[in-house]
Design a protein around this motif. Structure first.
Motif, PDB file in Angstrom:
ATOM      1  N   TYR A 176       0.834  -1.203   0.000  1.00 17.39           N
ATOM      2  CA  TYR A 176       0.000   0.000   0.000  1.00 17.39           C
ATOM      3  C   TYR A 176       0.871   1.256   0.000  1.00 17.39           C
ATOM      4  O   TYR A 176       0.565   2.227  -0.696  1.00 17.39           O
ATOM      5  N   ALA A 177       1.964   1.226   0.741  1.00 21.30           N
ATOM      6  CA  ALA A 177       2.876   2.374   0.755  1.00 21.30           C
ATOM      7  C   ALA A 177       3.474   2.602  -0.630  1.00 21.30           C
ATOM      8  O   ALA A 177       3.584   3.743  -1.096  1.00 21.30           O
ATOM      9  N   ALA A 178       3.842   1.544  -1.319  1.00 22.22           N
ATOM     10  CA  ALA A 178       4.381   1.669  -2.678  1.00 22.22           C
ATOM     11  C   ALA A 178       3.324   2.219  -3.630  1.00 22.22           C
ATOM     12  O   ALA A 178       3.628   3.024  -4.511  1.00 22.22           O
ATOM     13  N   GLN A 179       2.090   1.779  -3.455  1.00 20.74           N
ATOM     14  CA  GLN A 179       0.999   2.277  -4.288  1.00 20.74           C
ATOM     15  C   GLN A 179       0.811   3.779  -4.065  1.00 20.74           C
ATOM     16  O   GLN A 179       0.653   4.543  -5.027  1.00 20.74           O
ATOM     17  N   LEU A 180       0.835   4.215  -2.812  1.00 19.89           N
ATOM     18  CA  LEU A 180       0.695   5.636  -2.510  1.00 19.89           C
ATOM     19  C   LEU A 180       1.870   6.441  -3.056  1.00 19.89           C
ATOM     20  O   LEU A 180       1.686   7.517  -3.622  1.00 19.89           O
ATOM     21  N   GLU A 181       3.071   5.913  -2.893  1.00 19.41           N
ATOM     22  CA  GLU A 181       4.251   6.621  -3.371  1.00 19.41           C
ATOM     23  C   GLU A 181       4.224   6.766  -4.893  1.00 19.41           C
ATOM     24  O   GLU A 181       4.612   7.804  -5.432  1.00 19.41           O
ATOM     25  N   SER A 182       3.765   5.745  -5.587  1.00 21.30           N
ATOM     26  CA  SER A 182       3.700   5.817  -7.053  1.00 21.30           C
ATOM     27  C   SER A 182       2.693   6.868  -7.517  1.00 21.30           C
ATOM     28  O   SER A 182       2.789   7.365  -8.635  1.00 21.30           O
ATOM     29  N   GLU A 183       1.738   7.209  -6.668  1.00 22.84           N
ATOM     30  CA  GLU A 183       0.761   8.249  -6.990  1.00 22.84           C
ATOM     31  C   GLU A 183       1.230   9.631  -6.538  1.00 22.84           C
ATOM     32  O   GLU A 183       0.496  10.609  -6.651  1.00 22.84           O
ATOM     33  N   GLY A 184       2.458   9.704  -5.986  1.00 23.28           N
ATOM     34  CA  GLY A 184       2.996  10.981  -5.520  1.00 23.28           C
ATOM     35  C   GLY A 184       2.564  11.354  -4.121  1.00 23.28           C
ATOM     36  O   GLY A 184       2.795  12.473  -3.672  1.00 23.28           O
ATOM     37  N   LEU A 185       1.954  10.421  -3.411  1.00 26.62           N
ATOM     38  CA  LEU A 185       1.477  10.676  -2.052  1.00 26.62           C
ATOM     39  C   LEU A 185       2.455  10.102  -1.033  1.00 26.62           C
ATOM     40  O   LEU A 185       2.098   9.299  -0.179  1.00 26.62           O
ATOM     41  N   TRP A 186       3.702  10.529  -1.100  1.00 25.97           N
ATOM     42  CA  TRP A 186       4.739   9.943  -0.251  1.00 25.97           C
ATOM     43  C   TRP A 186       4.501  10.218   1.222  1.00 25.97           C
ATOM     44  O   TRP A 186       4.905   9.429   2.082  1.00 25.97           O
ATOM     45  N   GLU A 187       3.829  11.333   1.570  1.00 29.02           N
ATOM     46  CA  GLU A 187       3.548  11.616   2.992  1.00 29.02           C
ATOM     47  C   GLU A 187       2.643  10.531   3.578  1.00 29.02           C
ATOM     48  O   GLU A 187       2.837  10.080   4.700  1.00 29.02           O
ATOM     49  N   TRP A 188       1.656  10.108   2.778  1.00 25.11           N
ATOM     50  CA  TRP A 188       0.760   9.057   3.235  1.00 25.11           C
ATOM     51  C   TRP A 188       1.449   7.697   3.234  1.00 25.11           C
ATOM     52  O   TRP A 188       1.142   6.834   4.060  1.00 25.11           O
ATOM     53  N   ALA A 189       2.398   7.524   2.325  1.00 24.64           N
ATOM     54  CA  ALA A 189       3.178   6.285   2.316  1.00 24.64           C
ATOM     55  C   ALA A 189       3.985   6.164   3.605  1.00 24.64           C
ATOM     56  O   ALA A 189       4.086   5.075   4.181  1.00 24.64           O
ATOM     57  N   VAL A 190       4.530   7.277   4.070  1.00 20.46           N
ATOM     58  CA  VAL A 190       5.262   7.271   5.349  1.00 20.46           C
ATOM     59  C   VAL A 190       4.311   6.930   6.486  1.00 20.46           C
ATOM     60  O   VAL A 190       4.648   6.135   7.378  1.00 20.46           O
ATOM     61  N   PHE A 191       3.109   7.490   6.466  1.00 16.62           N
ATOM     62  CA  PHE A 191       2.107   7.188   7.490  1.00 16.62           C
ATOM     63  C   PHE A 191       1.795   5.692   7.532  1.00 16.62           C
ATOM     64  O   PHE A 191       1.716   5.089   8.605  1.00 16.62           O
ATOM     65  N   VAL A 192       1.623   5.098   6.367  1.00 20.74           N
ATOM     66  CA  VAL A 192       1.331   3.664   6.297  1.00 20.74           C
ATOM     67  C   VAL A 192       2.505   2.862   6.847  1.00 20.74           C
ATOM     68  O   VAL A 192       2.324   1.907   7.603  1.00 20.74           O
ATOM     69  N   MET A 193       3.721   3.257   6.504  1.00 19.53           N
ATOM     70  CA  MET A 193       4.905   2.508   6.965  1.00 19.53           C
ATOM     71  C   MET A 193       5.114   2.641   8.476  1.00 19.53           C
ATOM     72  O   MET A 193       5.782   1.813   9.085  1.00 19.53           O
ATOM     73  N   LEU A 194       4.531   3.649   9.093  1.00 17.63           N
ATOM     74  CA  LEU A 194       4.591   3.754  10.553  1.00 17.63           C
ATOM     75  C   LEU A 194       3.800   2.640  11.238  1.00 17.63           C
ATOM     76  O   LEU A 194       3.963   2.417  12.429  1.00 17.63           O
ATOM     77  N   HIS A 195       2.982   1.948  10.498  1.00 12.47           N
ATOM     78  CA  HIS A 195       2.204   0.814  11.034  1.00 12.47           C
ATOM     79  C   HIS A 195       2.927  -0.519  10.869  1.00 12.47           C
ATOM     80  O   HIS A 195       2.373  -1.556  11.179  1.00 12.47           O
ATOM     81  N   GLU A 196       4.137  -0.474  10.359  1.00 16.93           N
ATOM     82  CA  GLU A 196       4.918  -1.698  10.111  1.00 16.93           C
ATOM     83  C   GLU A 196       5.199  -2.410  11.431  1.00 16.93           C
ATOM     84  O   GLU A 196       5.693  -1.815  12.382  1.00 16.93           O
ATOM     85  N   PRO A 197       4.888  -3.705  11.526  1.00 17.96           N
ATOM     86  CA  PRO A 197       5.093  -4.435  12.781  1.00 17.96           C
ATOM     87  C   PRO A 197       6.566  -4.699  13.108  1.00 17.96           C
ATOM     88  O   PRO A 197       6.938  -4.755  14.278  1.00 17.96           O
ATOM     89  N   ASP A 198       7.402  -4.836  12.100  1.00 19.02           N
ATOM     90  CA  ASP A 198       8.821  -5.140  12.316  1.00 19.02           C
ATOM     91  C   ASP A 198       9.617  -3.856  12.259  1.00 19.02           C
ATOM     92  O   ASP A 198       9.824  -3.286  11.193  1.00 19.02           O
ATOM     93  N   THR A 199      10.059  -3.370  13.402  1.00 15.77           N
ATOM     94  CA  THR A 199      10.760  -2.082  13.446  1.00 15.77           C
ATOM     95  C   THR A 199      12.170  -2.183  12.880  1.00 15.77           C
ATOM     96  O   THR A 199      12.813  -1.159  12.629  1.00 15.77           O
ATOM     97  N   GLN A 200      12.700  -3.386  12.689  1.00 21.89           N
ATOM     98  CA  GLN A 200      14.046  -3.538  12.129  1.00 21.89           C
ATOM     99  C   GLN A 200      13.997  -3.265  10.655  1.00 21.89           C
ATOM    100  O   GLN A 200      14.912  -2.939   9.999  1.00 21.89           O
TER     101      GLN A 200
END
Length: 122
Positions: A98-122
């Motif tokens: 989903y983050a890649a999909q948002l980034e490809s649409e130029g919505l990188w701020e929302w892609a960062v928001f989605v990646m903040l939900h990533e379960p693996d912090t490493q």
């Protein structure tokens, strides 16, 4: 639990396949039947341990297998309702797709928001 000749209703196909007249018995990749997201939600309601991978598969919602919009938001709602039996790998794939999909649409701020939900912090 009826035999093939005794079926009285068609399988609940996703909306984009419903009026096409095609009958899909099994999905090509995993060997699981392709069903509508509403069907999966009803199954989850009746069995809290129902597999979430099928429910969150984008093909159960849209004809575009790379459109993770509704799948990601649905997963966030399910997490808020204390459904937590999605594997960490599937959760990561959902987030990054989903983050890649948002980034490809130029919505990188929302892609960062989605990646903040990533379960693996490493």
């Amino acid at each position: 639990n009826t035999s093939e000749c005794e079926k009285y209703a068609c399988c609940p196909l996703p909306p984009y396949l419903e009026d096409s007249g095609c009958v899909i018995e099994e999905d090509d990749n995993a060997g699981r039947p392709l069903r509508d997201v509403c069907f999966h939600l009803l199954k989850l309601y009746s069995d809290r341990s129902y597999e979430l991978d099928q429910l969150l598969d984008p093909r159960s919602i849209t004809s575009d297998p790379l459109d993770f919009r509704l799948s990601w938001h649905l997963w966030e709602v399910l997490r808020a309702l204390n459904y937590s039996h999605l594997s960490q790998q599937s959760w990561g794939v959902l987030n990054t797709s989903y983050a890649a999909q948002l980034e490809s649409e130029g919505l990188w701020e929302w892609a960062v928001f989605v990646m903040l939900h990533e379960p693996d912090t490493q």
